[in-house]
Write an enzyme that holds these catalytic residues in place. Structure first.
Site, PDB file in Angstrom:
ATOM      1  N   ASN A 189      28.525 -55.211  95.346  1.00 22.43           N
ATOM      2  CA  ASN A 189      27.702 -55.912  94.358  1.00 22.43           C
ATOM      3  C   ASN A 189      26.593 -56.687  95.024  1.00 22.43           C
ATOM      4  O   ASN A 189      25.578 -56.970  94.411  1.00 22.43           O
ATOM      5  CB  ASN A 189      28.537 -56.925  93.592  1.00 22.43           C
ATOM      6  CG  ASN A 189      28.728 -58.217  94.366  1.00 22.43           C
ATOM      7  OD1 ASN A 189      27.850 -58.654  95.106  1.00 22.43           O
ATOM      8  ND2 ASN A 189      29.839 -58.831  94.225  1.00 22.43           N
ATOM      9  N   ARG A 227      19.219 -51.585  89.151  1.00 23.53           N
ATOM     10  CA  ARG A 227      20.371 -51.602  90.047  1.00 23.53           C
ATOM     11  C   ARG A 227      21.651 -51.955  89.283  1.00 23.53           C
ATOM     12  O   ARG A 227      22.702 -51.382  89.519  1.00 23.53           O
ATOM     13  CB  ARG A 227      20.116 -52.610  91.179  1.00 23.53           C
ATOM     14  CG  ARG A 227      21.185 -52.614  92.230  1.00 23.53           C
ATOM     15  CD  ARG A 227      20.619 -53.017  93.579  1.00 23.53           C
ATOM     16  NE  ARG A 227      21.613 -52.826  94.612  1.00 23.53           N
ATOM     17  CZ  ARG A 227      22.307 -53.825  95.170  1.00 23.53           C
ATOM     18  NH1 ARG A 227      22.089 -55.068  94.793  1.00 23.53           N
ATOM     19  NH2 ARG A 227      23.194 -53.565  96.090  1.00 23.53           N
ATOM     20  N   HIS A 280      14.239 -46.758  93.871  1.00 23.23           N
ATOM     21  CA  HIS A 280      13.854 -47.589  95.014  1.00 23.23           C
ATOM     22  C   HIS A 280      12.328 -47.684  95.150  1.00 23.23           C
ATOM     23  O   HIS A 280      11.819 -48.114  96.165  1.00 23.23           O
ATOM     24  CB  HIS A 280      14.516 -47.068  96.306  1.00 23.23           C
ATOM     25  CG  HIS A 280      16.005 -47.270  96.342  1.00 23.23           C
ATOM     26  ND1 HIS A 280      16.836 -46.653  97.252  1.00 23.23           N
ATOM     27  CD2 HIS A 280      16.823 -48.047  95.569  1.00 23.23           C
ATOM     28  CE1 HIS A 280      18.098 -47.033  97.038  1.00 23.23           C
ATOM     29  NE2 HIS A 280      18.111 -47.869  96.020  1.00 23.23           N
ATOM     30  N   HIS A 338      25.002 -49.680  89.099  1.00 23.20           N
ATOM     31  CA  HIS A 338      26.301 -50.200  89.558  1.00 23.20           C
ATOM     32  C   HIS A 338      27.307 -50.267  88.417  1.00 23.20           C
ATOM     33  O   HIS A 338      28.507 -50.161  88.639  1.00 23.20           O
ATOM     34  CB  HIS A 338      26.137 -51.584  90.208  1.00 23.20           C
ATOM     35  CG  HIS A 338      25.671 -51.522  91.624  1.00 23.20           C
ATOM     36  ND1 HIS A 338      26.265 -52.224  92.642  1.00 23.20           N
ATOM     37  CD2 HIS A 338      24.676 -50.815  92.200  1.00 23.20           C
ATOM     38  CE1 HIS A 338      25.652 -51.961  93.794  1.00 23.20           C
ATOM     39  NE2 HIS A 338      24.669 -51.120  93.545  1.00 23.20           N
TER      40      HIS A 338
HETATM   41  C1  HEM Z   1      23.688 -43.900  95.683  1.00 19.62           C
HETATM   42  C2  HEM Z   1      22.864 -44.214  96.595  1.00 19.62           C
HETATM   43  C3  HEM Z   1      22.290 -45.585  96.710  1.00 19.62           C
HETATM   44  C4  HEM Z   1      22.455 -46.434  97.734  1.00 19.62           C
HETATM   45  C5  HEM Z   1      23.233 -46.178  99.012  1.00 19.62           C
HETATM   46  C6  HEM Z   1      21.737 -47.639  97.406  1.00 19.62           C
HETATM   47  C7  HEM Z   1      21.695 -48.759  98.196  1.00 19.62           C
HETATM   48  C8  HEM Z   1      20.967 -49.883  97.925  1.00 19.62           C
HETATM   49  C9  HEM Z   1      20.929 -51.051  98.765  1.00 19.62           C
HETATM   50  C10 HEM Z   1      21.743 -51.256 100.031  1.00 19.62           C
HETATM   51  C11 HEM Z   1      20.055 -51.921  98.203  1.00 19.62           C
HETATM   52  C12 HEM Z   1      19.655 -53.287  98.749  1.00 19.62           C
HETATM   53  C13 HEM Z   1      20.371 -54.419  98.039  1.00 19.62           C
HETATM   54  C14 HEM Z   1      19.964 -55.766  98.552  1.00 19.62           C
HETATM   55  O1  HEM Z   1      19.649 -55.940  99.732  1.00 19.62           O
HETATM   56  O2  HEM Z   1      19.955 -56.712  97.753  1.00 19.62           O
HETATM   57  C15 HEM Z   1      19.544 -51.300  97.013  1.00 19.62           C
HETATM   58  C16 HEM Z   1      18.628 -51.877  96.169  1.00 19.62           C
HETATM   59  C17 HEM Z   1      18.238 -51.324  94.969  1.00 19.62           C
HETATM   60  N1  HEM Z   1      18.763 -50.175  94.390  1.00 19.62           N
HETATM   61 FE1  HEM Z   1      19.892 -48.804  95.305  1.00 19.62          FE
HETATM   62  N2  HEM Z   1      21.145 -47.492  96.186  1.00 19.62           N
HETATM   63  C18 HEM Z   1      21.478 -46.263  95.708  1.00 19.62           C
HETATM   64  C19 HEM Z   1      21.153 -45.731  94.480  1.00 19.62           C
HETATM   65  C20 HEM Z   1      20.440 -46.394  93.518  1.00 19.62           C
HETATM   66  C21 HEM Z   1      20.233 -45.920  92.173  1.00 19.62           C
HETATM   67  C22 HEM Z   1      20.785 -44.610  91.609  1.00 19.62           C
HETATM   68  C23 HEM Z   1      19.483 -46.855  91.539  1.00 19.62           C
HETATM   69  C24 HEM Z   1      19.000 -46.895  90.111  1.00 19.62           C
HETATM   70  C25 HEM Z   1      18.847 -45.862  89.329  1.00 19.62           C
HETATM   71  C26 HEM Z   1      19.192 -47.901  92.501  1.00 19.62           C
HETATM   72  C27 HEM Z   1      18.390 -48.993  92.274  1.00 19.62           C
HETATM   73  C28 HEM Z   1      18.134 -49.993  93.195  1.00 19.62           C
HETATM   74  C29 HEM Z   1      17.129 -51.024  92.990  1.00 19.62           C
HETATM   75  C30 HEM Z   1      16.168 -51.126  91.840  1.00 19.62           C
HETATM   76  C31 HEM Z   1      17.216 -51.877  94.101  1.00 19.62           C
HETATM   77  C32 HEM Z   1      16.435 -53.171  94.336  1.00 19.62           C
HETATM   78  C33 HEM Z   1      17.236 -54.324  93.761  1.00 19.62           C
HETATM   79  C34 HEM Z   1      16.529 -55.679  93.774  1.00 19.62           C
HETATM   80  O3  HEM Z   1      15.391 -55.788  94.222  1.00 19.62           O
HETATM   81  O4  HEM Z   1      17.165 -56.639  93.300  1.00 19.62           O
HETATM   82  N3  HEM Z   1      19.804 -47.602  93.678  1.00 19.62           N
HETATM   83  N4  HEM Z   1      20.116 -50.057  96.855  1.00 19.62           N
HETATM   84  C1  LIG Z   2      27.455 -62.501  91.916  1.00 18.26           C
HETATM   85  C2  LIG Z   2      28.722 -62.287  92.657  1.00 18.26           C
HETATM   86  O1  LIG Z   2      29.777 -62.281  92.084  1.00 18.26           O
HETATM   87  N1  LIG Z   2      28.598 -62.081  93.985  1.00 18.26           N
HETATM   88  C3  LIG Z   2      29.736 -61.795  94.844  1.00 18.26           C
HETATM   89  C4  LIG Z   2      29.525 -60.477  95.558  1.00 18.26           C
HETATM   90  O2  LIG Z   2      30.488 -60.220  96.542  1.00 18.26           O
HETATM   91  C5  LIG Z   2      30.557 -61.202  97.540  1.00 18.26           C
HETATM   92  C6  LIG Z   2      31.510 -60.712  98.622  1.00 18.26           C
HETATM   93  O3  LIG Z   2      32.717 -60.248  98.079  1.00 18.26           O
HETATM   94  C7  LIG Z   2      30.985 -62.532  96.880  1.00 18.26           C
HETATM   95  O4  LIG Z   2      31.068 -63.557  97.857  1.00 18.26           O
HETATM   96  C8  LIG Z   2      29.926 -62.925  95.838  1.00 18.26           C
HETATM   97  O5  LIG Z   2      30.318 -64.084  95.151  1.00 18.26           O
END
Ligand code: HEM
Ligand SMILES: CC(=O)N[C@H]1CO[C@H](CO)[C@@H](O)[C@@H]1O
Ligand SMILES: *[C@@H]1O[C@H](CO)[C@@H](O)[C@H](O)[C@H]1NC(C)=O
Ligand SMILES: *[C@@H]1O[C@H](CO)[C@@H](O)[C@H](O)[C@H]1NC(C)=O
Length: 314
Positions: A88, A56, A184, A60
């Site tokens: 973020n 992720r 994902h 980003h």
């Molecule tokens: C562009 C469309 C995408 C959207 C809308 C999206 C959205 C999200 C969202 C909302 C989360 C949940 C974050 C949370 O609750 O902490 C997430 C998690 C994640 N995303 Fe995406 N994502 C996208 C593309 C990608 C891409 C291209 C990658 C990597 C190549 C990626 C890798 C991940 C991973 C690995 C997680 C899990 C993170 C964790 O467990 O800490 N995502 N994504």
């Molecule tokens: C790690 C970090 O900088 N998290 C920030 C992500 O964005 C939220 C909302 O703007 C901040 O409150 C967090 O500190």
């Protein structure tokens, strides 16, 4: 005249055409890649979630100002940096990058970029999680700007057509987009990112979600700050199970589920679901391509000494 051509040929042209290359640090920091591997391996042995964190983070970073480690910069009194933008929320793993950077600086100071460290660490974590093994071209430079205002990443309810345009703008095809969303296959999403799909919010079931999954998520999300696995089956393995799950209506976020339903992406989903080998190969090449988006090379940017702060200007 002759001197000018010599200067042009040997110094200016190579910089202008500089590109990422395999083993960029082979002579300048022979141990760079093995140091990254060791630090990632050590972290992975106690925390398997590091793979999701790095994937992720890599995404980003690359999709804001190119893969230039702008995401790693801490905010200062004057500027709110990328990592503090809303999108973020919950990007993690910054401490692992710090550990790698510290170990590398001790061996070859001011040589290896933070941007390359993200790409290499992600590669190593993916391999440790059962994903494809691939080589990462290096030679990225670290950016000189990080501003939360630059962050414009899509959210989980974005329609597939708009998502396609977002990726196309960075030269990523629809098939590669479907492959990258396969990241994902690991990691979690907090309830706020999918609660609009749940029967508890809608008052009726979402026809695109397996009722058993709905019931499970409704229960899970009663706890505060809960998060659900994005791949409900093999949650810690980089494999093609994510695609099988969305074909079974077991996608957690709307965008994930829509990949299986939208005509422009469903064929790719079926292909990856039925062929794990094909997914592995495609995933490796799509991540390598993502890692080349708008990179700085040659004498652009800098090699940060500390990934969280720009070097001091003299
Ligand atoms: C562009 C469309 C995408 C959207 C809308 C999206 C959205 C999200 C969202 C909302 C989360 C949940 C974050 C949370 O609750 O902490 C997430 C998690 C994640 N995303 Fe995406 N994502 C996208 C593309 C990608 C891409 C291209 C990658 C990597 C190549 C990626 C890798 C991940 C991973 C690995 C997680 C899990 C993170 C964790 O467990 O800490 N995502 N994504
Ligand atoms: C790690 C970090 O900088 N998290 C920030 C992500 O964005 C939220 C909302 O703007 C901040 O409150 C967090 O500190
Ligand atoms: C922050 O802004 C002030 C006033 O504009 C300026 O004097 C100072 O040098 C800036 N500091 C940094 C770290 O950029
Ligand atoms: C979970 O994944 C394993 C390995 O890919 C597979 O054999 C099994 O059928 C899957 N189970 C479910 C419930 O999807």
């Amino acid at each position: 005249m002759k001197l000018i051509s010599i200067i042009l040929f040997f110094f200016v042209l190579p910089l202008a055409f500089a590109d990422l290359q395999l083993g960029f640090y082979a002579s300048s920091c022979r141990k760079a890649e093995s140091i990254v591997q060791q630090v990632v391996q050590k972290r992975f042995s106690r925390d398997k979630t590091i793979t999701a964190a790095l994937l992720r983070m890599h995404f980003h970073d690359c999709f804001v100002r190119g893969c230039d480690a702008s995401l790693l910069i801490d905010s200062t009194k004057n500027t709110t940096s990328e990592k503090q933008s809303g999108a973020n929320a919950s990007v993690r793993g910054y401490d692992l990058i710090d550990d790698v950077k510290e170990a590398i600086e001790a061996t070859c100071p001011s040589t290896v970029s933070c941007a390359d460290i993200i790409a290499l660490a992600t590669r190593d974590a993916v391999a440790l999680s059962g994903g494809p093994k691939y080589s990462v071209p290096t030679g990225r430079r670290d950016g000189l700007v990080s501003n939360s205002k630059d962050v414009n990443l899509p959210g989980p309810t974005i329609p597939v057509t708009i998502l396609t345009q977002f990726f196309a703008a960075k030269g990523i095809t629809v098939e590669e987009m479907v492959t990258l969303l396969g990241a994902h296959t690991v990691g979690v999403a907090h309830c706020g990112f999918f609660s609009s799909r749940l029967s508890s919010t809608r008052g009726k079931p979402d026809p695109t979600m397996d009722p058993a999954l709905d019931a499970k998520l409704v229960e899970l999300c009663k706890a505060s700050n809960a998060a659900a696995f994005l791949d409900q089956n093999t949650s810690f393995v980089v494999d093609n199970e994510f695609y099988k799950q969305i074909l079974l209506k077991r996608g957690v976020m709307q965008i994930d589920q829509q990949l299986a339903l939208d005509k422009s992406t469903s064929t790719f989903v079926s292909n990856f679901a039925s062929n794990g080998d094909k997914f592995g190969k495609s995933f490796a090449s799509a991540i390598i391509k993502m890692g080349k988006v708008e990179v700085l090379v040659g004498n652009q940017g800098e090699i940060r000494k500390n990934c969280r702060v720009f070097n001091k200007r003299s």
